[in-house]
Design a protein around this motif. Structure first.
Motif, PDB file in Angstrom:
ATOM      1  N   PRO A  36      33.981 116.225  51.728  1.00 35.99           N
ATOM      2  CA  PRO A  36      33.983 116.040  53.180  1.00 35.99           C
ATOM      3  C   PRO A  36      33.895 114.568  53.555  1.00 35.99           C
ATOM      4  O   PRO A  36      33.516 113.714  52.744  1.00 35.99           O
ATOM      5  N   ASN A  37      34.228 114.262  54.799  1.00 34.27           N
ATOM      6  CA  ASN A  37      34.079 112.882  55.288  1.00 34.27           C
ATOM      7  C   ASN A  37      32.638 112.422  55.129  1.00 34.27           C
ATOM      8  O   ASN A  37      31.698 113.175  55.385  1.00 34.27           O
ATOM      9  N   GLY A  38      32.463 111.180  54.690  1.00 33.90           N
ATOM     10  CA  GLY A  38      31.129 110.631  54.508  1.00 33.90           C
ATOM     11  C   GLY A  38      30.456 111.023  53.214  1.00 33.90           C
ATOM     12  O   GLY A  38      29.266 110.734  53.021  1.00 33.90           O
ATOM     13  N   ALA A  39      31.211 111.646  52.299  1.00 31.25           N
ATOM     14  CA  ALA A  39      30.612 112.099  51.041  1.00 31.25           C
ATOM     15  C   ALA A  39      30.327 110.955  50.082  1.00 31.25           C
ATOM     16  O   ALA A  39      29.545 111.110  49.141  1.00 31.25           O
ATOM     17  N   GLY A  40      30.977 109.795  50.283  1.00 31.69           N
ATOM     18  CA  GLY A  40      30.768 108.648  49.399  1.00 31.69           C
ATOM     19  C   GLY A  40      31.961 108.331  48.508  1.00 31.69           C
ATOM     20  O   GLY A  40      31.836 107.539  47.566  1.00 31.69           O
ATOM     21  N   LYS A  41      33.114 108.894  48.815  1.00 30.37           N
ATOM     22  CA  LYS A  41      34.276 108.747  47.928  1.00 30.37           C
ATOM     23  C   LYS A  41      34.776 107.302  47.858  1.00 30.37           C
ATOM     24  O   LYS A  41      34.961 106.755  46.770  1.00 30.37           O
ATOM     25  N   THR A  42      34.981 106.678  49.015  1.00 26.80           N
ATOM     26  CA  THR A  42      35.463 105.293  49.012  1.00 26.80           C
ATOM     27  C   THR A  42      34.400 104.354  48.469  1.00 26.80           C
ATOM     28  O   THR A  42      34.719 103.366  47.800  1.00 26.80           O
ATOM     29  N   SER A  43      33.137 104.663  48.706  1.00 28.16           N
ATOM     30  CA  SER A  43      32.055 103.847  48.129  1.00 28.16           C
ATOM     31  C   SER A  43      32.115 103.878  46.609  1.00 28.16           C
ATOM     32  O   SER A  43      31.882 102.863  45.935  1.00 28.16           O
ATOM     33  N   LEU A  44      32.462 105.041  46.059  1.00 23.44           N
ATOM     34  CA  LEU A  44      32.590 105.154  44.610  1.00 23.44           C
ATOM     35  C   LEU A  44      33.751 104.285  44.108  1.00 23.44           C
ATOM     36  O   LEU A  44      33.627 103.569  43.110  1.00 23.44           O
ATOM     37  N   PHE A  45      34.885 104.314  44.824  1.00 24.06           N
ATOM     38  CA  PHE A  45      36.009 103.430  44.475  1.00 24.06           C
ATOM     39  C   PHE A  45      35.571 101.966  44.535  1.00 24.06           C
ATOM     40  O   PHE A  45      35.942 101.159  43.671  1.00 24.06           O
ATOM     41  N   ASN A  46      34.794 101.626  45.556  1.00 29.74           N
ATOM     42  CA  ASN A  46      34.350 100.236  45.693  1.00 29.74           C
ATOM     43  C   ASN A  46      33.427  99.812  44.562  1.00 29.74           C
ATOM     44  O   ASN A  46      33.401  98.639  44.181  1.00 29.74           O
ATOM     45  N   CYS A  47      32.665 100.744  44.019  1.00 32.72           N
ATOM     46  CA  CYS A  47      31.835 100.445  42.850  1.00 32.72           C
ATOM     47  C   CYS A  47      32.702 100.188  41.623  1.00 32.72           C
ATOM     48  O   CYS A  47      32.480  99.227  40.866  1.00 32.72           O
ATOM     49  N   ILE A  48      33.690 101.043  41.418  1.00 37.35           N
ATOM     50  CA  ILE A  48      34.568 100.908  40.252  1.00 37.35           C
ATOM     51  C   ILE A  48      35.301  99.568  40.281  1.00 37.35           C
ATOM     52  O   ILE A  48      35.443  98.904  39.248  1.00 37.35           O
ATOM     53  N   THR A  49      35.748  99.154  41.471  1.00 41.39           N
ATOM     54  CA  THR A  49      36.596  97.967  41.576  1.00 41.39           C
ATOM     55  C   THR A  49      35.825  96.679  41.843  1.00 41.39           C
ATOM     56  O   THR A  49      36.428  95.627  42.050  1.00 41.39           O
ATOM     57  N   GLY A  50      34.499  96.748  41.844  1.00 43.19           N
ATOM     58  CA  GLY A  50      33.699  95.531  41.929  1.00 43.19           C
ATOM     59  C   GLY A  50      33.358  95.063  43.325  1.00 43.19           C
ATOM     60  O   GLY A  50      32.749  93.994  43.491  1.00 43.19           O
ATOM     61  N   PHE A  51      33.733  95.829  44.356  1.00 44.04           N
ATOM     62  CA  PHE A  51      33.389  95.440  45.720  1.00 44.04           C
ATOM     63  C   PHE A  51      31.931  95.751  46.042  1.00 44.04           C
ATOM     64  O   PHE A  51      31.320  95.070  46.863  1.00 44.04           O
ATOM     65  N   TYR A  52      31.400  96.808  45.461  1.00 44.89           N
ATOM     66  CA  TYR A  52      29.986  97.148  45.596  1.00 44.89           C
ATOM     67  C   TYR A  52      29.323  97.057  44.229  1.00 44.89           C
ATOM     68  O   TYR A  52      29.965  97.327  43.202  1.00 44.89           O
ATOM     69  N   ARG A  53      28.037  96.720  44.226  1.00 47.73           N
ATOM     70  CA  ARG A  53      27.283  96.628  42.979  1.00 47.73           C
ATOM     71  C   ARG A  53      26.185  97.692  42.972  1.00 47.73           C
ATOM     72  O   ARG A  53      25.195  97.573  43.696  1.00 47.73           O
ATOM     73  N   PRO A  54      26.338  98.726  42.171  1.00 44.13           N
ATOM     74  CA  PRO A  54      25.321  99.793  42.116  1.00 44.13           C
ATOM     75  C   PRO A  54      23.986  99.268  41.608  1.00 44.13           C
ATOM     76  O   PRO A  54      23.924  98.287  40.861  1.00 44.13           O
ATOM     77  N   GLN A  55      22.930  99.959  42.013  1.00 48.40           N
ATOM     78  CA  GLN A  55      21.585  99.578  41.544  1.00 48.40           C
ATOM     79  C   GLN A  55      21.268 100.152  40.166  1.00 48.40           C
ATOM     80  O   GLN A  55      20.338  99.687  39.501  1.00 48.40           O
ATOM     81  N   GLN A  56      22.033 101.153  39.747  1.00 45.96           N
ATOM     82  CA  GLN A  56      21.710 101.833  38.489  1.00 45.96           C
ATOM     83  C   GLN A  56      22.981 102.436  37.901  1.00 45.96           C
ATOM     84  O   GLN A  56      23.916 102.771  38.605  1.00 45.96           O
ATOM     85  N   GLY A  57      22.992 102.600  36.566  1.00 48.12           N
ATOM     86  CA  GLY A  57      24.075 103.294  35.892  1.00 48.12           C
ATOM     87  C   GLY A  57      25.074 102.363  35.236  1.00 48.12           C
ATOM     88  O   GLY A  57      24.867 101.145  35.173  1.00 48.12           O
ATOM     89  N   SER A  58      26.147 102.954  34.735  1.00 42.65           N
ATOM     90  CA  SER A  58      27.176 102.173  34.058  1.00 42.65           C
ATOM     91  C   SER A  58      28.563 102.689  34.428  1.00 42.65           C
ATOM     92  O   SER A  58      28.741 103.868  34.753  1.00 42.65           O
ATOM     93  N   ILE A  59      29.522 101.781  34.391  1.00 40.53           N
ATOM     94  CA  ILE A  59      30.934 102.118  34.593  1.00 40.53           C
ATOM     95  C   ILE A  59      31.689 101.482  33.436  1.00 40.53           C
ATOM     96  O   ILE A  59      31.753 100.253  33.321  1.00 40.53           O
ATOM     97  N   THR A  60      32.252 102.320  32.593  1.00 43.83           N
ATOM     98  CA  THR A  60      32.970 101.832  31.412  1.00 43.83           C
ATOM     99  C   THR A  60      34.443 102.140  31.546  1.00 43.83           C
ATOM    100  O   THR A  60      34.830 103.276  31.841  1.00 43.83           O
ATOM    101  N   PHE A  61      35.257 101.117  31.344  1.00 40.83           N
ATOM    102  CA  PHE A  61      36.709 101.275  31.426  1.00 40.83           C
ATOM    103  C   PHE A  61      37.345 100.724  30.158  1.00 40.83           C
ATOM    104  O   PHE A  61      37.184  99.542  29.830  1.00 40.83           O
ATOM    105  N   ALA A  62      38.037 101.595  29.428  1.00 38.16           N
ATOM    106  CA  ALA A  62      38.701 101.205  28.181  1.00 38.16           C
ATOM    107  C   ALA A  62      37.741 100.458  27.259  1.00 38.16           C
ATOM    108  O   ALA A  62      38.097  99.463  26.626  1.00 38.16           O
ATOM    109  N   GLY A  63      36.493 100.926  27.224  1.00 38.58           N
ATOM    110  CA  GLY A  63      35.487 100.324  26.353  1.00 38.58           C
ATOM    111  C   GLY A  63      34.789  99.106  26.918  1.00 38.58           C
ATOM    112  O   GLY A  63      33.882  98.567  26.282  1.00 38.58           O
TER     113      GLY A  63
END
Length: 259
Positions: A36-63
């Motif tokens: 649904p709208n406001g679920a956090g989908k674009t925020s998740l994209f922004n984390c993956i692409t470096g626009f947002y910096r999460p406080q916790q966790g990891s994002i691994t791409f091709a190692g």
């Protein structure tokens, strides 16, 4: 997995936007992220692409770990994206807009550019050829010299996809690529997404509200609601999941298209 998110948490001013997100995108696949709208989908994209910096966790791409990398560094590693609202350089031609995507792959420095050294001229030819090929691939090569923002909206979407492909990605993130498209354009978009995977070897992860398109093109779907992944699986499994149906209650029935 090409992309893996593990225990990702994003907060703004004490509000949790993404909570303990775990999911991945396989190589040579088409996956969708819905909710649904406001679920956090674009925020998740922004984390993956470096626009947002999460406080916790990891994002691994091709190692490679993506956290703490700036957006241009993420792009150089092989992650490209389009945006929910088309973002083009207004006074530049279609071809010049696409050539901007090759910036992350250019090697000639300022000295070579100022003095027009042979290496710089050769690179400029290569960049032009790559970008002309991208325009041919998405089907708008004949509009290369037009001002990008003078194109019909559907073709502006294609310019943005061509520019993303010009970065030579391994993973393409599409944020609501079908928004504003008519039924014919949506059918062409489905074919294009499949060709991006099959002919270019690029995995695709899309955010999309058009459930008909999602069900047709996706091999795997993750459902996000209030910052949490509530369901994952094949289109058929997700479509029948009670948690998904509950999350979408109150949505317009024609928009949902889950029944």
């Amino acid at each position: 997995m090409l992309l893996e998110l593990d225990d990702l948490v994003l907060r703004f001013a004490g509000n949790t936007v993404l909570e303990n997100i775990r999911f991945g995108v396989a190589e040579n696949s088409v996956a969708s992220l819905i909710g649904p709208n406001g679920a956090g989908k674009t925020s998740l994209f922004n984390c993956i692409t470096g626009f947002y910096r999460p406080q916790q966790g990891s994002i691994t791409f091709a190692g490679e770990q993506l956290l703490k990398r700036k957006p241009h560094a993420v792009t150089k590693l092989g992650v490209a994206r389009t945006f929910q609202n088309v973002r083009l350089f207004r006074e530049m031609s279609v071809l010049d807009n696409v050539m901007a995507g090759q910036h992350c792959r250019s090697k000639a420095g300022a000295f070579a550019a100022v003095f027009a050294l042979p290496s710089q001229r050769a690179e400029e030819r290569r960049i032009r050829e790559v970008c002309e090929d991208c325009l041919e691939f998405v089907g708008i090569a004949d509009e290369a010299d037009r001002i990008a923002t003078n194109l019909a909206y559907g073709h502006q979407r294609l310019v943005e996809i061509a520019r993303a492909l010009a970065t030579e990605p391994k993973l393409l993130l599409l944020d609501e690529p079908a928004a504003g498209l008519n039924s014919t354009e949506k059918s062409e978009l489905v074919r294009l997404i499949r060709r991006i995977r099959d002919e270019r070897g690029v995995s695709v992860l899309l955010i999309e509200h058009d459930m008909g398109l999602v069900m047709e093109v996706s091999e795997h779907i993750s459902v996000l609601d209030h910052g949490r992944i509530i369901a994952e699986g094949t289109p058929q499994a997700v479509q029948a999941d009670p948690a998904v149906i509950e999350a979408y209650l109150g949505q317009d029935e024609d928009e949902l298209e889950l029944t």
